[in-house]
Design an enzyme around this catalytic site. Structure first.
Site, PDB file in Angstrom:
ATOM      1  N   THR A  91      18.230  84.995  25.756  1.00  0.00           N
ATOM      2  CA  THR A  91      17.132  84.694  24.822  1.00  0.00           C
ATOM      3  C   THR A  91      15.812  85.305  25.273  1.00  0.00           C
ATOM      4  OG1 THR A  91      16.595  82.572  25.881  1.00  0.00           O
ATOM      5  CG2 THR A  91      18.262  82.547  24.134  1.00  0.00           C
ATOM      6  N   THR A  92      15.875  86.205  26.256  1.00  0.00           N
ATOM      7  CA  THR A  92      14.705  86.961  26.694  1.00  0.00           C
ATOM      8  C   THR A  92      15.092  88.440  26.764  1.00  0.00           C
ATOM      9  OG1 THR A  92      15.293  86.608  29.033  1.00  0.00           O
ATOM     10  CG2 THR A  92      13.734  85.054  28.028  1.00  0.00           C
TER      11      THR A  92
ATOM     12  N   HIS B 141      18.738  75.575  30.787  1.00  0.00           N
ATOM     13  CA  HIS B 141      19.820  76.560  30.867  1.00  0.00           C
ATOM     14  C   HIS B 141      20.235  76.757  32.320  1.00  0.00           C
ATOM     15  CE1 HIS B 141      18.165  78.573  26.943  1.00  0.00           C
ATOM     16  NE2 HIS B 141      18.861  77.465  26.708  1.00  0.00           N
TER      17      HIS B 141
ATOM     18  N   HIS C 250       7.261  83.272  32.742  1.00  0.00           N
ATOM     19  CA  HIS C 250       7.819  82.924  31.435  1.00  0.00           C
ATOM     20  C   HIS C 250       8.387  81.501  31.412  1.00  0.00           C
ATOM     21  CE1 HIS C 250       7.419  87.165  30.425  1.00  0.00           C
ATOM     22  NE2 HIS C 250       8.128  87.462  31.500  1.00  0.00           N
TER      23      HIS C 250
ATOM     24  N   GLU D 133      15.308  75.734  22.359  1.00  0.00           N
ATOM     25  CA  GLU D 133      15.551  77.010  21.688  1.00  0.00           C
ATOM     26  C   GLU D 133      16.631  76.847  20.622  1.00  0.00           C
ATOM     27  OE1 GLU D 133      14.086  80.656  24.036  1.00  0.00           O
ATOM     28  OE2 GLU D 133      16.004  80.059  24.915  1.00  0.00           O
TER      29      GLU D 133
ATOM     30  N   HIS E  25      16.650  77.327  34.424  1.00  0.00           N
ATOM     31  CA  HIS E  25      15.275  77.341  33.949  1.00  0.00           C
ATOM     32  C   HIS E  25      15.197  76.486  32.696  1.00  0.00           C
ATOM     33  CE1 HIS E  25      17.220  80.636  31.706  1.00  0.00           C
ATOM     34  NE2 HIS E  25      16.440  80.241  30.711  1.00  0.00           N
TER      35      HIS E  25
END
Length: 313
Positions: free
Chosen positions: A226-227, A140, A88, A127, A115
Site C-alpha cells: 500500500t506504499t 500490518h 511514513h 486502510e 507498522h
C-alpha cells in the site's frame, strides 16, 4: 549563446527537484509549500489493477476450505524490539525472529517488520474497510517468503505471494491495552523521521494480537503493497477479530509522531485510498459465527427420526 548558461542551470537543478518530489499521503500533499506526490500521483506499479487496500464485503466473500488455522513460530518470544519513525509510519523491526505457516499459505514466511496506519478520527484510520466501515487504526505484520519452503515448484515460482501481510483492524476500547503500552511509550523517543529507539519493556507479538483462538477467522485476497512502488506480490490476510486500544493510546500516535524534521506536520491520516477490487475474489476461512461443525441436514435427520418415533408411539 545567452541561453546556454540558463539551460545548464535548469539541467543541474532538475535532479534536486525530482528528489524533492518524493511520495507522501494526501494530508502532506495538501500542506502549504509541499513538493511531494500524493496517492493519485504515485508511480511504480501504483496505477495497476491488483492494488490494495480494498473494501471487503463479507457476504460476497467465498468460503475456502483450505484456509485453516495458522502455525505461529516465535510469536511468543518476548523482546525489547527496535522502533523506528520512517517518515511514513512507526515501524517495529522484527529481525527474522518470528515466522508463520499454514492458513492456506503456500510456504513459510518470516516476519520482517510491523507498522501501523491511523487517523486522529476513530473512524478514518484503517486502510482496508469492512462492509464500508473504516476503523481507528490498522496494523500490518509484514512477512517474506522463505525460499525452499514452498509446497511445489509452481508455487515457489509464483511472484504474486512473495510477501504475506497479516492485517488487523484496531478499534477504541474502554481499557488500556497493556500489551501495546511499551510501543506507545516508545513513540515519545521517535518524533521525527529516521529516529530510532528500543522499547523499555519486553513484549511478544502475541501480546499485540487478539486471543490466539480468534485468529481462525479471516479474509484472504491477492493484492499489493500500500506504499510505492505498490508491487503486486502480496497475499493479504485480514483478520475478523479486532485489536482494542484505549482511545488515549490511539491518540498518542497522532500526537507524538511527525512527518517532518521541523515537527510542523503531525503524522496522521497515513492511509492510502481504497482501490478497485476488479475481478479479484475475496475468500474467507469459514462463515463468520458458524457454530455447526456438520451440515444442517446431517444434524436434523436423527432429530426428526426421534420425533417421528415418539409421535408414532
Amino acid at each position: 549563446m545567452r541561453l546556454l548558461p540558463v539551460l545548464l542551470v535548469l539541467v543541474a537543478a532538475r535532479p534536486s527537484a525530482c528528489a524533492e518530489s518524493h511520495w507522501c499521503y494526501e494530508i502532506q500533499a495538501k500542506h502549504p509549500n509541499s513538493a511531494c506526490l500524493g496517492p493519485s500521483q504515485w508511480g511504480g506499479n501504483c496505477q495497476k489493477s491488483r492494488q490494495s487496500p480494498i473494501n471487503i464485503v463479507t457476504p460476497e466473500a467465498q468460503i475456502d476450505p483450505s484456509l485453516g488455522s495458522f502455525s505461529f513460530s516465535g510469536y511468543d518470544k518476548k523482546r525489547k524490539w527496535k522502533v523506528q519513525n520512517n517518515g511514513h509510519s512507526v515501524m517495529v523491526l522484527l529481525e527474522d525472529e518470528a515466522s508463520v505457516t499454514g492458513g492456506g499459505l503456500a510456504a513459510q514466511y518470516r516476519a520482517k517488520q510491523l507498522h501501523l496506519h491511523w487517523s486522529e478520527r476513530l473512524d478514518e484510520g484503517s486502510e482496508h474497510t469492512l462492509n464500508g466501515v473504516r476503523y481507528a487504526m490498522e496494523m500490518h505484520i509484514v512477512h517474506e517468503k522463505v525460499k525452499g519452503t514452498s509446497r511445489n515448484e509452481k508455487q515457489a515460482q509464483d511472484p504474486k505471494d512473495e510477501i504475506a501481510v497479516l492485517a488487523f483492524f484496531v478499534e477504541a476500547g474502554s481499557e488500556e491495552n497493556h500489551g501495546f503500552q511499551p510501543l506507545v511509550e516508545a513513540l515519545s523517543y521517535v518524533p521525527r523521521p529516521n529516529m530510532n529507539t528500543t522499547m523499555n519493556d519486553s513484549i511478544s507479538l502475541f501480546d499485540l494480537l487478539p486471543k490466539k483462538e480468534t485468529l481462525r477467522h479471516y479474509f484472504r485476497y491477492l493484492g499489493s503493497l500500500t506504499t510505492p512502488g505498490c508491487d503486486e506480490k502480496v497475499v493479504w490476510t485480514v483478520f475478523q477479530e479486532h485489536i482494542k486500544l484505549h482511545k488515549e493510546q490511539i491518540a498518542a500516535f497522532s500526537k507524538k509522531l511527525y512527518y517532518d524534521s521541523e515537527q510542523k506536520l503531525k503524522m496522521t491520516d497515513n492511509v492510502r485510498p481504497l482501490q478497485r477490487q476488479g475481478q479479484r475474489l475475496v475468500y474467507k476461512s469459514r462463515a463468520p459465527g458458524q457454530l455447526l461443525p456438520l451440515p444442517l441436514p446431517t444434524l436434523l435427520v436423527p432429530t426428526l427420526t426421534c420425533l417421528l418415533a415418539g409421535f408414532l408411539a
